[in-house]
Motif scaffolding. Structure first.
Motif, mmCIF file in Angstrom:
data_model
loop_
_atom_site.group_PDB
_atom_site.id
_atom_site.type_symbol
_atom_site.label_atom_id
_atom_site.label_comp_id
_atom_site.label_asym_id
_atom_site.label_seq_id
_atom_site.Cartn_x
_atom_site.Cartn_y
_atom_site.Cartn_z
ATOM 1 N N MET A 104 0.827 -1.189 0.000
ATOM 2 C CA MET A 104 0.000 0.000 0.000
ATOM 3 C C MET A 104 0.874 1.257 0.000
ATOM 4 S SD MET A 104 -3.138 0.964 0.166
ATOM 5 C CE MET A 104 -4.199 2.219 0.696
ATOM 6 N N ASN A 105 1.952 1.209 0.820
ATOM 7 C CA ASN A 105 2.855 2.358 0.883
ATOM 8 C C ASN A 105 3.481 2.639 -0.478
ATOM 9 O OD1 ASN A 105 2.413 2.958 3.539
ATOM 10 N ND2 ASN A 105 4.150 1.751 4.311
ATOM 11 N N ARG A 106 3.784 1.600 -1.236
ATOM 12 C CA ARG A 106 4.402 1.805 -2.545
ATOM 13 C C ARG A 106 3.446 2.532 -3.483
ATOM 14 N NH1 ARG A 106 6.784 -3.845 -4.377
ATOM 15 N NH2 ARG A 106 4.630 -4.377 -3.927
ATOM 16 N N ILE A 107 2.172 2.235 -3.399
ATOM 17 C CA ILE A 107 1.188 2.891 -4.267
ATOM 18 C C ILE A 107 1.077 4.367 -3.908
ATOM 19 C CG2 ILE A 107 -1.251 2.971 -4.885
ATOM 20 C CD1 ILE A 107 -1.338 -0.058 -4.505
ATOM 21 N N VAL A 108 1.021 4.683 -2.633
ATOM 22 C CA VAL A 108 0.904 6.080 -2.190
ATOM 23 C C VAL A 108 2.167 6.844 -2.578
ATOM 24 C CG1 VAL A 108 0.733 7.577 -0.165
ATOM 25 C CG2 VAL A 108 -0.694 5.536 -0.328
ATOM 26 N N ILE A 109 3.337 6.270 -2.366
ATOM 27 C CA ILE A 109 4.599 6.946 -2.709
ATOM 28 C C ILE A 109 4.692 7.133 -4.222
ATOM 29 C CG2 ILE A 109 7.095 6.668 -2.695
ATOM 30 C CD1 ILE A 109 6.819 5.327 0.035
ATOM 31 N N GLY A 110 4.260 6.139 -4.994
ATOM 32 C CA GLY A 110 4.274 6.262 -6.456
ATOM 33 C C GLY A 110 3.352 7.362 -6.934
ATOM 34 N N ALA A 111 2.149 7.456 -6.349
ATOM 35 C CA ALA A 111 1.197 8.499 -6.745
ATOM 36 C C ALA A 111 1.732 9.877 -6.405
ATOM 37 C CB ALA A 111 -0.152 8.256 -6.078
#
Length: 169
Positions: A1-8
């Motif tokens: 989940m953290n990877r998605i937020v950081i990517g966005a």
């Protein structure tokens, strides 16, 4: 989940940086100089009269002359071999005389029917394999004109390559 937020967030930061760079570049590429006066008139500039330019009787140099030979002039010059601006009967008939000499095989200046139709006669003799004086259906089929190859490759469709995956039959 953290990877998605950081990517966005990273994508949003890149988009924001691109927008700022684009706006900054547009401001630095804005035209500068005296031609801006034409684009944006100054306040009170509409009261000034437009300058007049009267050249008087002055004219510029003439355009260079280009000799334009019309289609008929070119055709006349092609026939007028001695360039005396007159076409004689022999000059007029010279191209046709060359074609006549090709057909007049015996050189007697009389064109017989056989000389005139020599191409058709040779084609008949070549097709009449057994020398019977007439053509059968099979012999006549040999006289069919071969299809001409196109002079340019512009409309030629490429031949499809055989598919290596399918076995040939």
């Amino acid at each position: 989940m953290n990877r998605i937020v950081i990517g966005a967030l990273g994508a949003l930061l890149l988009v924001a940086a691109g927008i700022f760079w684009w706006q900054g570049r547009a401001a630095s590429d804005a035209p500068q100089g005296p031609h801006l006066a034409l684009a944006a008139p100054k306040a009170g500039a509409s009261d000034e009269p437009l300058p007049e330019s009267d050249a008087g009787d002055a004219t510029g140099p003439d355009l260079p002359g280009v000799p334009e030979a019309t289609k008929e002039q070119k055709r006349f010059d092609r026939l007028d071999r001695n360039h005396d601006n007159k076409i004689t009967m022999s000059e007029m008939l010279a191209p046709k005389a060359r074609a006549f000499r090709k057909l007049d095989v015996d050189g007697n200046n009389l064109l017989t029917f056989d000389e005139w139709s020599v191409k058709a006669i040779n084609k008949f003799k070549a097709a009449d394999k057994n020398g019977s004086g007439y053509l059968t259906r099979d012999e006549f089929a040999a006289t069919k004109a071969k299809p001409r190859k196109p002079s340019c490759k512009c409309n030629a469709k490429p031949k499809p390559e055989p598919d290596e995956a399918t076995p040939e039959q």
